[in-house]
Design a protein around this motif. Structure first.
Motif, PDB file in Angstrom:
ATOM      1  N   THR A  85       0.817  -1.223   0.000  1.00  0.00           N
ATOM      2  CA  THR A  85       0.000   0.000   0.000  1.00  0.00           C
ATOM      3  C   THR A  85       0.846   1.264   0.000  1.00  0.00           C
ATOM      4  O   THR A  85       0.308   2.366  -0.100  1.00  0.00           O
ATOM      5  CB  THR A  85      -0.940   0.036   1.222  1.00  0.00           C
ATOM      6  N   PHE A  86       2.173   1.132   0.120  1.00  0.00           N
ATOM      7  CA  PHE A  86       3.048   2.293   0.155  1.00  0.00           C
ATOM      8  C   PHE A  86       3.308   2.788  -1.269  1.00  0.00           C
ATOM      9  O   PHE A  86       3.519   1.993  -2.187  1.00  0.00           O
ATOM     10  CB  PHE A  86       4.394   1.958   0.814  1.00  0.00           C
ATOM     11  N   LYS A  87       3.366   4.084  -1.447  1.00  0.00           N
ATOM     12  CA  LYS A  87       3.505   4.675  -2.782  1.00  0.00           C
ATOM     13  C   LYS A  87       4.792   4.273  -3.490  1.00  0.00           C
ATOM     14  O   LYS A  87       4.811   4.099  -4.705  1.00  0.00           O
ATOM     15  CB  LYS A  87       3.450   6.200  -2.678  1.00  0.00           C
TER      16      LYS A  87
ATOM     17  N   LYS B 129      -1.561   1.444   4.823  1.00  0.00           N
ATOM     18  CA  LYS B 129      -2.496   2.561   4.815  1.00  0.00           C
ATOM     19  C   LYS B 129      -3.894   1.984   5.047  1.00  0.00           C
ATOM     20  O   LYS B 129      -4.185   0.884   4.570  1.00  0.00           O
ATOM     21  CB  LYS B 129      -2.450   3.269   3.462  1.00  0.00           C
ATOM     22  N   PRO B 130      -4.763   2.664   5.752  1.00  0.00           N
ATOM     23  CA  PRO B 130      -4.695   4.047   6.235  1.00  0.00           C
ATOM     24  C   PRO B 130      -4.140   4.182   7.656  1.00  0.00           C
ATOM     25  O   PRO B 130      -4.256   5.244   8.252  1.00  0.00           O
ATOM     26  CB  PRO B 130      -6.166   4.456   6.210  1.00  0.00           C
ATOM     27  N   TYR B 131      -3.540   3.100   8.199  1.00  0.00           N
ATOM     28  CA  TYR B 131      -3.040   3.147   9.575  1.00  0.00           C
ATOM     29  C   TYR B 131      -1.521   3.211   9.652  1.00  0.00           C
ATOM     30  O   TYR B 131      -0.939   2.973  10.706  1.00  0.00           O
ATOM     31  CB  TYR B 131      -3.547   1.923  10.354  1.00  0.00           C
ATOM     32  N   ARG B 132      -0.860   3.532   8.552  1.00  0.00           N
ATOM     33  CA  ARG B 132       0.599   3.584   8.536  1.00  0.00           C
ATOM     34  C   ARG B 132       1.103   4.511   9.640  1.00  0.00           C
ATOM     35  O   ARG B 132       0.567   5.597   9.847  1.00  0.00           O
ATOM     36  CB  ARG B 132       1.098   4.067   7.171  1.00  0.00           C
TER      37      ARG B 132
ATOM     38  N   TYR C 200      -6.792  -4.487   4.220  1.00  0.00           N
ATOM     39  CA  TYR C 200      -6.313  -3.385   3.382  1.00  0.00           C
ATOM     40  C   TYR C 200      -5.289  -3.881   2.355  1.00  0.00           C
ATOM     41  O   TYR C 200      -5.179  -3.324   1.254  1.00  0.00           O
ATOM     42  CB  TYR C 200      -5.729  -2.276   4.243  1.00  0.00           C
TER      43      TYR C 200
END
Length: 253
Positions: free
Chosen positions: A178-180, A209-212, A223
């Motif tokens: 989920t990291f860019k 994400k969304p809890y990073r 997620y």
């Protein structure tokens, strides 16, 4: 479709959790959690994982000595892992980690191979940790053609992912998908396809994400599933089903 987390640490030496291991399992069950694979990093937490797995249905222990404990582990620790292996679904997490130092390379290689031998002896799959050591890891895995498993928290190239799949390994996909900036993992997932991946959290680490930035939990695997579904143009339910089937296949359940 229930969630499956193929790799988490609910016995956490860093004390990131505010809940007990038993409370984490109950929270998992209350949030659509199905199969949960709890992974050891040394002899002590492997013993604890084995006891927890006996208490809860659909909770499975994976026992082993992480490369970071290569220097501090004893022959007795290895004997403990071998004894626990009889009831565990896999040996792990084991492997090589040269990110911080290579000063203990000899010891890491030795304890890795000894645990591969345990897996081979008891016909168990393995859960592999690899950081900055992909080729040496693959070279060791090739020595044990009858042993298969999961390359946990995969971070290598799509070419290495393809080679691992050809050797009978699944690619473990966690929150970093989920990291860019994680182009390599996205490429690898697209390269090997849904039939060759399993989902994981590595909680309490690598929170998606969304809890990073916060403590990771097994239930956040949803997620990861959503991101994989988006990348492969699939329905989330289909991703959950196929990756659960993959986990059952590789861990012989």
């Amino acid at each position: 479709m229930k969630l499956t987390d193929t790799h988490c640490h609910i016995i956490d030496d860093s004390e990131k959790y505010t809940q007990s291991p038993e409370e984490l399992v109950k929270e998992w069950k209350e949030n659509n959690g199905g199969m949960l694979f709890i992974v050891g990093t040394h002899a002590e937490d492997s013993v604890q994982n084995s006891e927890i797995a006996k208490k809860f249905p659909n909770v499975y222990s994976i026992v082993g000595i992480h490369p970071q404990y290569a220097l501090s582990s004893t022959l007795q620790d290895l004997q403990t892992i071998e004894e626990l292996a009889k009831d565990a679904v896999a040996i792990g997490e084991i492997g090589l980690d040269f990110y911080y130092t290579k000063n203990d390379e000899k010891e890491q290689l030795e304890i890795f191979e000894k645990q591969m031998e345990i897996a081979n002896k008891y016909k168990k799959p393995v859960c592999i940790h690899c950081r900055d050591a992909i080729q040496k890891t693959i070279d060791i895995l090739k020595k044990y053609p009858n042993v298969h498993g999961v390359m946990h928290c995969y971070g290598g190239s799509k070419e290495s992912a393809r080679e691992l799949v050809s050797m009978g390994y699944m690619i473990g996909v966690g929150g970093i998908i989920t990291f860019k900036n994680n182009v390599k993992l996205v490429e690898s997932v697209k390269e090997v396809g849904i039939e060759n991946i399993v989902l994981e959290t590595d909680s309490p680490y690598l929170t998606p994400k969304p809890y990073r930035g916060k403590t990771n939990k097994p239930m956040y695997v949803k997620y990861v599933a959503e991101k994989v579904a988006d990348l492969l143009d699939m329905e989330v339910e289909e991703v959950l089903k196929i990756t659960q089937d993959n986990a059952c296949k590789i861990y012989k359940l």
